[in-house]
Design a protein around this motif. Structure first.
Motif, PDB file in Angstrom:
ATOM      1  N   VAL A 125     -71.292  57.877 -29.636  1.00  0.00           N
ATOM      2  CA  VAL A 125     -72.132  57.623 -28.456  1.00  0.00           C
ATOM      3  C   VAL A 125     -72.748  58.952 -28.025  1.00  0.00           C
ATOM      4  CG1 VAL A 125     -72.109  56.905 -26.047  1.00  0.00           C
ATOM      5  CG2 VAL A 125     -70.699  55.693 -27.724  1.00  0.00           C
ATOM      6  N   THR A 126     -74.047  58.958 -27.828  1.00  0.00           N
ATOM      7  CA  THR A 126     -74.731  60.178 -27.399  1.00  0.00           C
ATOM      8  C   THR A 126     -75.608  59.872 -26.194  1.00  0.00           C
ATOM      9  OG1 THR A 126     -74.887  60.823 -29.707  1.00  0.00           O
ATOM     10  CG2 THR A 126     -76.261  62.028 -28.173  1.00  0.00           C
ATOM     11  N   VAL A 127     -75.509  60.699 -25.176  1.00  0.00           N
ATOM     12  CA  VAL A 127     -76.334  60.512 -23.971  1.00  0.00           C
ATOM     13  C   VAL A 127     -77.059  61.825 -23.676  1.00  0.00           C
ATOM     14  CG1 VAL A 127     -76.305  59.976 -21.498  1.00  0.00           C
ATOM     15  CG2 VAL A 127     -74.758  58.767 -23.052  1.00  0.00           C
ATOM     16  N   ARG A 132     -76.474  62.114 -17.857  1.00  0.00           N
ATOM     17  CA  ARG A 132     -75.010  61.909 -17.956  1.00  0.00           C
ATOM     18  C   ARG A 132     -74.374  61.630 -16.603  1.00  0.00           C
ATOM     19  NH1 ARG A 132     -73.935  66.422 -22.523  1.00  0.00           N
ATOM     20  NH2 ARG A 132     -75.087  65.333 -24.151  1.00  0.00           N
ATOM     21  N   ARG A 133     -73.140  61.144 -16.684  1.00  0.00           N
ATOM     22  CA  ARG A 133     -72.324  60.795 -15.503  1.00  0.00           C
ATOM     23  C   ARG A 133     -73.006  59.734 -14.634  1.00  0.00           C
ATOM     24  NH1 ARG A 133     -67.709  63.910 -14.664  1.00  0.00           N
ATOM     25  NH2 ARG A 133     -66.791  62.050 -13.769  1.00  0.00           N
ATOM     26  N   ARG A 134     -73.800  58.859 -15.276  1.00  0.00           N
ATOM     27  CA  ARG A 134     -74.413  57.752 -14.541  1.00  0.00           C
ATOM     28  C   ARG A 134     -74.072  56.418 -15.204  1.00  0.00           C
ATOM     29  NH1 ARG A 134     -80.520  60.113 -13.734  1.00  0.00           N
ATOM     30  NH2 ARG A 134     -79.887  62.204 -13.161  1.00  0.00           N
ATOM     31  N   GLY A 135     -73.068  56.445 -16.072  1.00  0.00           N
ATOM     32  CA  GLY A 135     -72.620  55.193 -16.666  1.00  0.00           C
ATOM     33  C   GLY A 135     -73.370  54.772 -17.925  1.00  0.00           C
ATOM     34  N   VAL A 136     -74.269  55.651 -18.440  1.00  0.00           N
ATOM     35  CA  VAL A 136     -75.040  55.266 -19.636  1.00  0.00           C
ATOM     36  C   VAL A 136     -74.119  55.178 -20.859  1.00  0.00           C
ATOM     37  CG1 VAL A 136     -76.917  55.933 -21.185  1.00  0.00           C
ATOM     38  CG2 VAL A 136     -77.158  56.271 -18.720  1.00  0.00           C
ATOM     39  N   GLY A 137     -73.247  56.194 -21.024  1.00  0.00           N
ATOM     40  CA  GLY A 137     -72.304  56.165 -22.152  1.00  0.00           C
ATOM     41  C   GLY A 137     -71.427  54.914 -22.087  1.00  0.00           C
ATOM     42  N   THR A 138     -71.010  54.566 -20.879  1.00  0.00           N
ATOM     43  CA  THR A 138     -70.175  53.373 -20.703  1.00  0.00           C
ATOM     44  C   THR A 138     -70.935  52.108 -21.116  1.00  0.00           C
ATOM     45  OG1 THR A 138     -68.984  54.452 -18.915  1.00  0.00           O
ATOM     46  CG2 THR A 138     -68.894  52.040 -18.957  1.00  0.00           C
ATOM     47  N   VAL A 185     -64.897  66.919 -22.605  1.00  0.00           N
ATOM     48  CA  VAL A 185     -65.636  65.742 -22.122  1.00  0.00           C
ATOM     49  C   VAL A 185     -65.570  64.560 -23.103  1.00  0.00           C
ATOM     50  CG1 VAL A 185     -67.939  64.874 -21.513  1.00  0.00           C
ATOM     51  CG2 VAL A 185     -67.126  67.039 -20.563  1.00  0.00           C
ATOM     52  N   PRO A 186     -65.858  64.767 -24.403  1.00  0.00           N
ATOM     53  CA  PRO A 186     -65.775  63.605 -25.301  1.00  0.00           C
ATOM     54  C   PRO A 186     -64.380  62.980 -25.329  1.00  0.00           C
ATOM     55  CG  PRO A 186     -66.714  65.500 -26.460  1.00  0.00           C
ATOM     56  CD  PRO A 186     -66.365  65.962 -25.088  1.00  0.00           C
ATOM     57  N   LEU A 188     -62.154  62.972 -22.771  1.00  0.00           N
ATOM     58  CA  LEU A 188     -61.948  62.232 -21.515  1.00  0.00           C
ATOM     59  C   LEU A 188     -62.727  60.912 -21.548  1.00  0.00           C
ATOM     60  CD1 LEU A 188     -62.191  65.227 -19.019  1.00  0.00           C
ATOM     61  CD2 LEU A 188     -60.132  63.928 -19.648  1.00  0.00           C
ATOM     62  N   PHE A 189     -63.920  60.968 -22.121  1.00  0.00           N
ATOM     63  CA  PHE A 189     -64.755  59.771 -22.228  1.00  0.00           C
ATOM     64  C   PHE A 189     -64.066  58.712 -23.114  1.00  0.00           C
ATOM     65  CE2 PHE A 189     -68.210  57.535 -24.536  1.00  0.00           C
ATOM     66  CZ  PHE A 189     -68.843  56.930 -23.467  1.00  0.00           C
ATOM     67  N   ARG A 192     -60.961  57.286 -21.400  1.00  0.00           N
ATOM     68  CA  ARG A 192     -61.363  56.414 -20.284  1.00  0.00           C
ATOM     69  C   ARG A 192     -61.707  55.011 -20.778  1.00  0.00           C
ATOM     70  NH1 ARG A 192     -63.007  53.822 -16.341  1.00  0.00           N
ATOM     71  NH2 ARG A 192     -64.260  54.606 -14.623  1.00  0.00           N
TER      72      ARG A 192
HETATM   73  C1  LIG Z   1     -69.460  61.819 -23.889  1.00  0.00           C
HETATM   74  C2  LIG Z   1     -70.810  61.275 -23.388  1.00  0.00           C
HETATM   75  C3  LIG Z   1     -71.317  60.227 -24.372  1.00  0.00           C
HETATM   76  C4  LIG Z   1     -70.571  60.624 -21.996  1.00  0.00           C
HETATM   77  O1  LIG Z   1     -71.780  59.975 -21.575  1.00  0.00           O
HETATM   78  P1  LIG Z   1     -72.022  59.619 -20.031  1.00  0.00           P
HETATM   79  O2  LIG Z   1     -73.186  58.734 -19.942  1.00  0.00           O
HETATM   80  O3  LIG Z   1     -72.061  60.883 -19.241  1.00  0.00           O
HETATM   81  O4  LIG Z   1     -70.681  58.812 -19.695  1.00  0.00           O
HETATM   82  P2  LIG Z   1     -70.361  57.915 -18.407  1.00  0.00           P
HETATM   83  O5  LIG Z   1     -71.216  58.334 -17.252  1.00  0.00           O
HETATM   84  O6  LIG Z   1     -70.447  56.498 -18.792  1.00  0.00           O
HETATM   85  O7  LIG Z   1     -68.843  58.334 -18.127  1.00  0.00           O
HETATM   86  C5  LIG Z   1     -67.745  57.470 -18.353  1.00  0.00           C
HETATM   87  C6  LIG Z   1     -66.452  58.185 -18.089  1.00  0.00           C
HETATM   88  O8  LIG Z   1     -66.222  59.237 -19.054  1.00  0.00           O
HETATM   89  C7  LIG Z   1     -65.552  60.343 -18.417  1.00  0.00           C
HETATM   90  N1  LIG Z   1     -66.453  61.504 -18.366  1.00  0.00           N
HETATM   91  C8  LIG Z   1     -67.726  61.546 -18.834  1.00  0.00           C
HETATM   92  N2  LIG Z   1     -68.244  62.787 -18.633  1.00  0.00           N
HETATM   93  C9  LIG Z   1     -67.284  63.523 -18.031  1.00  0.00           C
HETATM   94  C10 LIG Z   1     -67.225  64.870 -17.582  1.00  0.00           C
HETATM   95  N3  LIG Z   1     -68.271  65.704 -17.690  1.00  0.00           N
HETATM   96  N4  LIG Z   1     -66.057  65.304 -17.021  1.00  0.00           N
HETATM   97  C11 LIG Z   1     -65.004  64.481 -16.915  1.00  0.00           C
HETATM   98  N5  LIG Z   1     -65.009  63.175 -17.309  1.00  0.00           N
HETATM   99  C12 LIG Z   1     -66.140  62.706 -17.874  1.00  0.00           C
HETATM  100  C13 LIG Z   1     -65.267  59.897 -16.997  1.00  0.00           C
HETATM  101  O9  LIG Z   1     -64.017  59.236 -17.003  1.00  0.00           O
HETATM  102  C14 LIG Z   1     -66.391  58.900 -16.762  1.00  0.00           C
HETATM  103  O10 LIG Z   1     -66.083  57.963 -15.756  1.00  0.00           O
HETATM  104  P3  LIG Z   1     -66.430  58.307 -14.214  1.00  0.00           P
HETATM  105  O11 LIG Z   1     -67.840  58.808 -14.174  1.00  0.00           O
HETATM  106  O12 LIG Z   1     -66.222  56.999 -13.513  1.00  0.00           O
HETATM  107  O13 LIG Z   1     -65.451  59.360 -13.801  1.00  0.00           O
HETATM  108  C15 LIG Z   1     -71.838  62.429 -23.222  1.00  0.00           C
HETATM  109  O14 LIG Z   1     -71.244  63.481 -22.498  1.00  0.00           O
HETATM  110  C16 LIG Z   1     -72.383  62.975 -24.517  1.00  0.00           C
HETATM  111  O15 LIG Z   1     -73.361  62.460 -25.065  1.00  0.00           O
HETATM  112  N6  LIG Z   1     -71.747  64.048 -25.084  1.00  0.00           N
HETATM  113  C17 LIG Z   1     -72.184  64.599 -26.378  1.00  0.00           C
HETATM  114  C18 LIG Z   1     -71.862  63.662 -27.555  1.00  0.00           C
HETATM  115  C19 LIG Z   1     -70.383  63.243 -27.594  1.00  0.00           C
HETATM  116  O16 LIG Z   1     -69.508  64.082 -27.533  1.00  0.00           O
HETATM  117  N7  LIG Z   1     -70.105  61.916 -27.728  1.00  0.00           N
HETATM  118  C20 LIG Z   1     -68.780  61.335 -27.645  1.00  0.00           C
HETATM  119  C21 LIG Z   1     -68.111  61.107 -28.948  1.00  0.00           C
HETATM  120  S1  LIG Z   1     -66.420  60.541 -28.702  1.00  0.00           S
END
Ligand SMILES: CC(C)(COP(=O)(O)OP(=O)(O)OC[C@H]1O[C@@H](n2cnc3c(N)ncnc32)[C@H](O)[C@@H]1OP(=O)(O)O)[C@@H](O)C(=O)NCCC(=O)NCCS
Length: 380
Positions: A125-127, A132-138, A185-186, A188-189, A192
């Motif tokens: 998953v890439t956002v 970020r932190r707006r529920g797009v990854g979710t 961050v990845p 924790l994501f 979660r």
């Molecule tokens: C990981 C990633 C996909 C998260 O995308 P996102 O849209 O920011 O994720 P969400 O807003 O849906 O966050 C969902 C939960 O993940 C966790 N989370 C996400 N970013 C976080 C951060 N910076 N610090 C702590 N927790 C975090 C939290 O639990 C969050 O829930 P909350 O906002 O209710 O606390 C994004 O940071 C990304 O693209 N990273 C680079 C690529 C990557 O590493 N992908 C993951 C592979 S496993």
């Protein structure tokens, strides 16, 4: 202003037998934007562009679905505009009007057509950082789960790139293996969303020019066979046996992976797909008396990125182990790479953290740890 988001799915029509393909219409622009989102994220994660996607290659790979069913999930700004539907999600059509919708997240999903039908393996998953932190990854993870249920899949495996956990009090350790990851961050994501860390892989890099590598002597009774790109037809059956061994013999941690099903036809067709966009050097060891291929190793490169190469598979059949063939094949392939692709500066590779034999070979070949890959698994 707060953006609203939705997730839609893209599928590219396959290339016809005569090489023609249907006009992808707006899909072309949306998919190129998705590649840009991925490339920005890779640059952020690794600090370099070695893993940059080439848009044409990416689009072609999405359309090649003979060996795997593939869909690209796109997170888009604004309301749904796709006119199609599949698996309960909006499905983008070539004639749809995206208006000013922007691609802000991506996730490619694949299901093998040959084996492991219970599984979606290798999605990431890439956002975009600005969203970020707006529920797009979710939203993307939920969409993956929706498709998985529709396709009859109950196991999800996603890969993350992590900081090394070594020396950190709160590091996350898989059940087996020498490597751990930071609670970044990845991680924790993934936690979660109910994924658990099933395995760690060591990602390491070899500097081609600074590394002194000598090719060991061939053990008695073996010879080396080398080829560029596709495996020669007379070796396809042998290659299928070696690919099966690759799926049964490598450490899998807690990953629920079944043995793969390989035939000469599958090898030929998947290599045809691969080498439309890659170049490959393979070195195999053959037992002279029996004519059996004892093992092979493979390095790949993209024509557009001549400084970078990927050390892919290395396998030696169990009955031929203990003769140093693994290290010999890898060293011989590297020596060949230096002559064949002299512009290559770096070779990247990934190995299971519990694969101490391969890690020891790579240490001797000068590989240095760059990051740790986390394999995240979830049972639906
Ligand atoms: C990981 C990633 C996909 C998260 O995308 P996102 O849209 O920011 O994720 P969400 O807003 O849906 O966050 C969902 C939960 O993940 C966790 N989370 C996400 N970013 C976080 C951060 N910076 N610090 C702590 N927790 C975090 C939290 O639990 C969050 O829930 P909350 O906002 O209710 O606390 C994004 O940071 C990304 O693209 N990273 C680079 C690529 C990557 O590493 N992908 C993951 C592979 S496993």
């Amino acid at each position: 202003m707060q953006n609203s988001y939705h997730v839609a799915m893209a599928d590219l029509p396959p290339v016809e037998a005569d090489g023609s393909s249907r006009d992808p219409g707006v899909l072309d622009g949306l998919l190129r934007a998705a590649v840009e989102v991925d490339n920005r994220a890779w640059r952020e994660v690794f600090g370099h562009d070695d893993f940059t996607n080439i848009p044409e290659a990416y689009l072609q790979s999405l359309a090649q679905q003979q060996n795997a069913r593939k869909r690209l999930l796109l997170a888009l700004t604004g309301p749904v505009f796709a006119s199609g539907q599949e698996a309960g999600l909006p499905l983008l059509q070539p004639h749809d009007d995206p208006g000013d919708a922007v691609v802000v997240g991506t996730c490619m999903i694949m299901q093998s057509r040959h084996d492991n039908l219970h599984l979606l393996d290798g999605f990431e998953v890439t956002v975009d950082p600005d969203h970020r932190r707006r529920g797009v990854g979710t939203m993307l993870v939920r969409a993956v789960e929706t498709v998985a249920r529709d396709w009859g899949v109950d196991t999800l495996i996603s890969w993350g790139t992590h900081e090394n956990g070594e020396g950190r009090d709160d590091a996350l350790h898989p059940k087996e293996g020498a490597f751990s990851i930071a609670r970044d961050v990845p991680a924790l994501f993934a936690l979660r969303h109910g994924f658990s860390l099933a395995q760690c892989e060591r990602h390491s890099v070899q500097r081609v020019h600074g590394t002194q590598v000598s090719v060991p002597h061939l053990p008695h009774g073996y010879e080396l066979v080398q080829w560029i790109n596709e495996t020669p037809e007379e070796l396809l059956e042998a290659k299928a046996r070696l690919n099966l061994a690759m799926s049964t013999d490598v450490p899998k941690g807690e990953l629920e992976l079944e043995d793969e099903v390989w035939t000469a036809d599958r090898v030929a067709s998947s290599e045809r797909d691969t080498y439309r966009n890659w170049m490959g050097l393979s070195t195999a060891a053959r037992q002279v008396e029996s004519g059996e291929l004892a093992g092979y190793t493979n390095i790949r490169q993209r024509p557009q990125l001549p400084a970078v190469a990927w050390q892919e598979v290395t396998i030696v059949l169990a009955s031929h182990r203990g003769h140093g063939l693994g290290e010999l094949m890898k060293a011989a392939n590297l020596e060949w790479l230096r002559r064949q692709w002299p512009g290559t500066e770096r070779v990247h590779t990934w190995n299971a953290g519990e694969n101490q034999w391969m890690l020891a070979i790579n240490d001797r070949l000068g590989y240095q740890v760059a990051s740790v890959g986390g394999a995240w698994q979830k049972k639906l």
